[in-house]
Motif scaffolding. Sequence first.
Motif, short mmCIF file in Angstrom:
data_model
loop_
_atom_site.label_atom_id
_atom_site.label_comp_id
_atom_site.label_asym_id
_atom_site.label_seq_id
_atom_site.Cartn_x
_atom_site.Cartn_y
_atom_site.Cartn_z
N TRP A 45 -10.25 3.06 9.97
CA TRP A 45 -8.81 3.10 10.18
C TRP A 45 -8.44 3.10 11.66
O TRP A 45 -7.53 2.40 12.09
CB TRP A 45 -8.23 4.33 9.49
CG TRP A 45 -6.83 4.67 9.90
CD1 TRP A 45 -6.42 5.62 10.78
CD2 TRP A 45 -5.63 4.01 9.45
NE1 TRP A 45 -5.07 5.62 10.91
CE2 TRP A 45 -4.55 4.65 10.11
CE3 TRP A 45 -5.36 2.96 8.58
CZ2 TRP A 45 -3.23 4.27 9.90
CZ3 TRP A 45 -4.05 2.59 8.38
CH2 TRP A 45 -3.00 3.24 9.03
N LYS A 109 -3.95 1.83 4.65
CA LYS A 109 -4.94 2.90 4.72
C LYS A 109 -5.54 3.12 3.33
O LYS A 109 -4.81 3.37 2.37
CB LYS A 109 -4.31 4.20 5.23
CG LYS A 109 -5.32 5.26 5.62
CD LYS A 109 -4.63 6.42 6.33
CE LYS A 109 -5.65 7.42 6.86
NZ LYS A 109 -4.98 8.53 7.58
N GLY A 122 -9.55 1.38 6.63
CA GLY A 122 -8.29 0.65 6.62
C GLY A 122 -8.51 -0.82 6.30
O GLY A 122 -9.63 -1.33 6.36
#
Length: 207
Positions: A45, A109, A122
């Motif tokens: 992410w 996400k 992500g």
Amino acid sequence: MLRFRHQMQPRKLKVTPGANPQARINKLREIVTGLIRYERVEPLWYFADEARQYAERLLYLAIKNGDKHKETMELADYWLEEKDLVHKLFKVLVPRYKNYKTCYTDLHKLAVEYPGSGIPMGVLELRGNPWPPIIARQRDTKFILSNMLLTAAKQDFYNTKQQLKSDAATKRQQLIEKSDDMHTIRRTDDSSSVDPPAKTENLMMDR
């Protein structure tokens, strides 16, 4: 304006133990290159959020300046490690996004897997990519027969309920008015029954 002290802290992206800042930039270049190549990548992410800014800037300058601008070509040559993607950038992606008024990428996400490392993942993707959507498109079910019948039934129930309330209010008002009339009649009868004895008493006193 903030009313308390807040110290900004830069984001620390750990690539490998003991890596230098150039290794971090190289990691971001890999993500941007993969994004232009496959139009969807699934890095960590934090890496996806960081690389998205560079991808957006690269696309913006490519759309604004075109492939005849020297600095833009140097920028594309630096961020795209696979040089055949420069052609895709200017001949495929620029025509796709030239009329866009919003951002060119989407960032999602993913849920943290358990058991696992607990590191959030992500999905960074280009808009208009050929892959199935991350978020399923909601089907418009407003004009399906069953939903139309349910909507009509709800409206009839609401109208009936409002009519019953109106009728109850009207009856209540009629009862109040009738009660007021009864009280008025009683007061009139009481006053008429009291007056004659008073008149008789006055006549006797005169005599």
